[in-house]
Design a protein around this motif. Sequence first.
Motif, PDB file in Angstrom:
ATOM      1  N   PRO A   1     125.882  46.955  23.530  1.00 57.58           N
ATOM      2  CA  PRO A   1     126.622  48.551  23.779  1.00 57.58           C
ATOM      3  C   PRO A   1     125.623  49.445  23.941  1.00 57.58           C
ATOM      4  CG  PRO A   1     126.429  47.737  21.281  1.00 57.58           C
ATOM      5  CD  PRO A   1     126.105  46.660  22.032  1.00 57.58           C
TER       6      PRO A   1
ATOM      7  N   SER B   1     129.704  47.275  32.252  1.00 60.28           N
ATOM      8  CA  SER B   1     128.772  47.366  31.413  1.00 60.28           C
ATOM      9  C   SER B   1     129.012  45.803  30.902  1.00 60.28           C
ATOM     10  CB  SER B   1     129.161  48.408  30.289  1.00 60.28           C
ATOM     11  OG  SER B   1     128.888  49.640  30.733  1.00 60.28           O
TER      12      SER B   1
ATOM     13  N   GLU C   1     141.715  54.386  29.908  1.00 57.77           N
ATOM     14  CA  GLU C   1     141.828  55.524  29.508  1.00 57.77           C
ATOM     15  C   GLU C   1     141.313  56.651  30.339  1.00 57.77           C
ATOM     16  OE1 GLU C   1     139.129  57.799  25.844  1.00 57.77           O
ATOM     17  OE2 GLU C   1     138.616  55.931  26.594  1.00 57.77           O
TER      18      GLU C   1
ATOM     19  N   ASP D   1     133.396  46.686  29.697  1.00 60.91           N
ATOM     20  CA  ASP D   1     134.222  48.058  30.074  1.00 60.91           C
ATOM     21  C   ASP D   1     133.865  48.351  31.549  1.00 60.91           C
ATOM     22  OD1 ASP D   1     135.085  48.263  27.539  1.00 60.91           O
ATOM     23  OD2 ASP D   1     133.715  50.029  26.977  1.00 60.91           O
TER      24      ASP D   1
ATOM     25  N   LEU E   1     134.097  51.524  34.233  1.00 61.07           N
ATOM     26  CA  LEU E   1     134.158  53.129  34.668  1.00 61.07           C
ATOM     27  C   LEU E   1     134.279  53.394  35.916  1.00 61.07           C
ATOM     28  CD1 LEU E   1     133.769  55.288  32.658  1.00 61.07           C
ATOM     29  CD2 LEU E   1     131.321  55.244  32.956  1.00 61.07           C
TER      30      LEU E   1
ATOM     31  N   PRO F   1     142.979  44.317  28.216  1.00 60.43           N
ATOM     32  CA  PRO F   1     142.342  45.639  28.710  1.00 60.43           C
ATOM     33  C   PRO F   1     143.467  47.033  28.934  1.00 60.43           C
ATOM     34  CG  PRO F   1     142.195  43.795  30.284  1.00 60.43           C
ATOM     35  CD  PRO F   1     143.038  43.213  29.183  1.00 60.43           C
TER      36      PRO F   1
ATOM     37  N   HIS G   1     138.834  49.769  29.545  1.00 59.79           N
ATOM     38  CA  HIS G   1     138.316  49.146  28.493  1.00 59.79           C
ATOM     39  C   HIS G   1     138.408  47.460  28.503  1.00 59.79           C
ATOM     40  CE1 HIS G   1     137.818  52.399  25.254  1.00 59.79           C
ATOM     41  NE2 HIS G   1     138.812  53.287  26.204  1.00 59.79           N
ATOM     42  N   GLY G   2     137.557  46.790  28.090  1.00 60.20           N
ATOM     43  CA  GLY G   2     137.640  45.256  28.277  1.00 60.20           C
ATOM     44  C   GLY G   2     138.021  44.813  29.717  1.00 60.20           C
ATOM     45  N   PHE G   3     137.942  45.457  30.782  1.00 61.78           N
ATOM     46  CA  PHE G   3     138.178  45.313  31.929  1.00 61.78           C
ATOM     47  C   PHE G   3     137.706  43.742  32.478  1.00 61.78           C
ATOM     48  CE2 PHE G   3     136.931  45.647  36.479  1.00 61.78           C
ATOM     49  CZ  PHE G   3     138.191  45.530  37.014  1.00 61.78           C
TER      50      PHE G   3
ATOM     51  N   LEU H   1     129.974  52.610  25.424  1.00 62.92           N
ATOM     52  CA  LEU H   1     130.423  51.625  26.440  1.00 62.92           C
ATOM     53  C   LEU H   1     129.941  50.278  25.953  1.00 62.92           C
ATOM     54  CD1 LEU H   1     129.249  53.220  30.051  1.00 62.92           C
ATOM     55  CD2 LEU H   1     131.488  52.825  29.083  1.00 62.92           C
TER      56      LEU H   1
ATOM     57  N   ASN I   1     124.163  46.669  33.616  1.00 68.09           N
ATOM     58  CA  ASN I   1     125.239  47.598  34.125  1.00 68.09           C
ATOM     59  C   ASN I   1     125.191  47.401  35.805  1.00 68.09           C
ATOM     60  OD1 ASN I   1     125.702  50.641  35.384  1.00 68.09           O
ATOM     61  ND2 ASN I   1     127.226  50.006  33.809  1.00 68.09           N
TER      62      ASN I   1
ATOM     63  N   ARG J   1     138.039  55.307  32.298  1.00 67.78           N
ATOM     64  CA  ARG J   1     137.460  53.996  31.547  1.00 67.78           C
ATOM     65  C   ARG J   1     138.392  52.945  31.406  1.00 67.78           C
ATOM     66  NH1 ARG J   1     134.626  54.114  25.840  1.00 67.78           N
ATOM     67  NH2 ARG J   1     135.908  55.726  25.447  1.00 67.78           N
TER      68      ARG J   1
END
Length: 217
Positions: free
Chosen positions: A155, A151, A17, A178, A180, A14, A27-29, A174, A210, A25
């Motif tokens: 996508p 998310s 950003e 992901d 946020l 992860p 990513h891949g969290f 997203l 979500n 954001r």
Amino acid sequence: MTSPLFETTHPGEPWPERLGPGAVRLHGFALTEAPALIAEVARIAESAPFRHMITPSGHRMAVAMTNGGALGWVSDRTGYRYEPLDPLTGRPWPPLPDCFLRLAQDAAAQAGFAGFVPDACLINRYQPDARLSLHQDRDERDLSAPIVSVSLGLPAVFLWGGLKWKDPTRRIPLVHGDGLVWGGPDRLRYHGVLPLKAGQHALLGEQRINLTFRQAG
Ligand code: MD6
Ligand code: FE
């Protein structure tokens, strides 16, 4: 703008950003936790089913919603608000599973918001063509707390606007897993989701889920 969070990233890991002064954001969290999260969403939906709420102007929302936690976000002809009881069943919303709570707190901490204690998780379900129009999240009592969103599934394109409805929007893709986080000066930005494109996701089939965690009360 440079990210103060990490100097380097590694393939498959992860990475955060920075999107704004109060927005990150991740990513891949939630990739590793995703199957457990999806199982808990199914459990929650067994006692608090997904439903299409009605907006104050009388429109049926394209996104189906339910909630977990002490408070749940609801909309009807009288307005938007948080309620301790599910209006559909008359019962309290299902509690926030531990894995939800840990994930939300971890995400907030990674984005620089220590001490985030969500009491509400709004769960949105998008099927193809479902969209969420540009809105602000301003029904929470304490706007100094951030919102954490996760998310899952298909996508989507998130529209990230400014503090005024007419401000230009940025398109943020997203994907499954992901995170946020946004708060501080970004907390009241207008945002929305473009119509979901049809597709098949390995874990969720033809949908996007979500989760948005809030400190509502
Ligand atoms: C969604 N999310 O991604 C809708 N709101 O399906 C939101 O409306 C949202 O992702 C506040 C903060 C983060 C979000
Ligand atoms: Fe929102």
